[in-house]
Motif scaffolding. Structure first.
Motif, PDB file in Angstrom:
ATOM      1  N   LYS A 109      83.255 154.807  15.294  1.00  0.00           N
ATOM      2  CA  LYS A 109      82.476 153.436  14.870  1.00  0.00           C
ATOM      3  C   LYS A 109      81.267 153.538  15.102  1.00  0.00           C
ATOM      4  N   LEU A 110      80.745 154.064  16.063  1.00  0.00           N
ATOM      5  CA  LEU A 110      79.164 154.500  16.327  1.00  0.00           C
ATOM      6  C   LEU A 110      78.776 155.191  15.129  1.00  0.00           C
ATOM      7  N   ILE A 175      74.089 148.747  16.836  1.00  0.00           N
ATOM      8  CA  ILE A 175      74.312 150.218  17.308  1.00  0.00           C
ATOM      9  C   ILE A 175      73.939 149.958  18.984  1.00  0.00           C
ATOM     10  N   GLU A 178      76.705 148.330  21.150  1.00  0.00           N
ATOM     11  CA  GLU A 178      77.591 149.217  21.322  1.00  0.00           C
ATOM     12  C   GLU A 178      77.430 150.642  21.827  1.00  0.00           C
ATOM     13  N   LEU A 179      76.691 151.212  21.954  1.00  0.00           N
ATOM     14  CA  LEU A 179      75.804 152.356  22.652  1.00  0.00           C
ATOM     15  C   LEU A 179      76.063 151.802  24.275  1.00  0.00           C
ATOM     16  N   GLN A 182      79.355 151.581  25.478  1.00  0.00           N
ATOM     17  CA  GLN A 182      79.944 152.996  25.713  1.00  0.00           C
ATOM     18  C   GLN A 182      79.304 153.601  26.459  1.00  0.00           C
ATOM     19  N   ARG A 184      76.313 155.063  26.449  1.00  0.00           N
ATOM     20  CA  ARG A 184      75.679 156.175  25.889  1.00  0.00           C
ATOM     21  C   ARG A 184      74.205 155.541  25.526  1.00  0.00           C
ATOM     22  N   ALA A 186      70.841 156.835  22.718  1.00  0.00           N
ATOM     23  CA  ALA A 186      70.676 157.439  21.271  1.00  0.00           C
ATOM     24  C   ALA A 186      69.199 157.995  21.255  1.00  0.00           C
ATOM     25  N   PHE A 199      73.664 161.069  19.810  1.00  0.00           N
ATOM     26  CA  PHE A 199      74.151 160.030  20.780  1.00  0.00           C
ATOM     27  C   PHE A 199      75.325 160.924  21.669  1.00  0.00           C
TER      28      PHE A 199
END
Length: 199
Positions: A109-110, A175, A178-179, A182, A184, A186, A199
């Motif tokens: 997805k990312l 983005i 969503e990062l 999760q 995460r 980037a 990422f």
């Protein structure tokens, strides 16, 4: 945007894509039947068939990019390659997807959201390479000419509410949340002829 808002946004994306896939599939089946009967040998019918094929590919792409992605879901390698296929629209961007095997849906997805950012920056075409090394992903694009908006690309690494993102560039704004979901981060590197996102 709260976690609940993010979840609802993804669920809405999934629902819209789900509801559009069936009628597009029915139209495609109808066109195939006309072609088999010999009634579809015309430029008009060829245009309809091409449009249906392209719409199906885009809807399947959007379903991954904008839809819900459970942390334990996987997406098959052949589905990824099918969705990223050039199609019949003469797309000028070549995507070289290198990860082997099925991949976690959240990571894909990312990657798909980021690929849309690359598409925005490459209206004249280019090449994109997608690699992963375990949990670490790198997406690198190269083109003779890029159209870069630094403010939009900054959204990938820092959530900001003071930038009015137009609908055509909404992927840039999705983005960072969503990062965060999760766990995460980037990194983005921009240059005259290349873009790199990790990422």
């Amino acid at each position: 945007m709260t976690q609940q808002d993010r979840d609802l946004t993804a669920l809405i994306g999934s629902r819209i894509c789900h509801d559009l896939i069936s009628p597009l599939g029915a139209i495609g089946n109808g066109v195939e039947l006309l072609q088999l009967s010999g009634m579809a040998d015309s430029p008009e019918m060829a245009l309809i068939a091409e449009s249906v094929t392209n719409a199906n590919l885009r809807i399947r792409y959007f379903r991954v990019a904008f839809g819900a992605a459970n942390d334990d879901q996987m997406i098959a390698e052949n589905e990824i390659h099918a969705v990223l296929a050039p199609g019949v629209d003469g797309r000028k961007i070549e995507v070289n997807w290198q990860p082997n095997g099925n991949q976690p849906r959240g990571a894909v997805k990312l990657a798909f959201l980021i690929l849309q950012c690359f598409e925005t920056a490459m209206p004249w075409g280019g090449r994109i390479d997608v690699r992963n090394d375990g949990e670490h992903w790198q997406i690198r694009g190269q083109a003779d000419k890029l159209k870069l908006d630094a403010e939009l690309w900054n959204l990938l690494t820092a959530r900001r509410g003071d930038i009015d993102v137009p609908p055509a560039q909404v992927h840039f704004a999705l983005i960072a949340p969503e990062l965060e979901r999760q766990n995460r981060t980037a990194g983005v590197t921009l240059s005259e002829h290349s873009i790199s996102v990790e990422f």
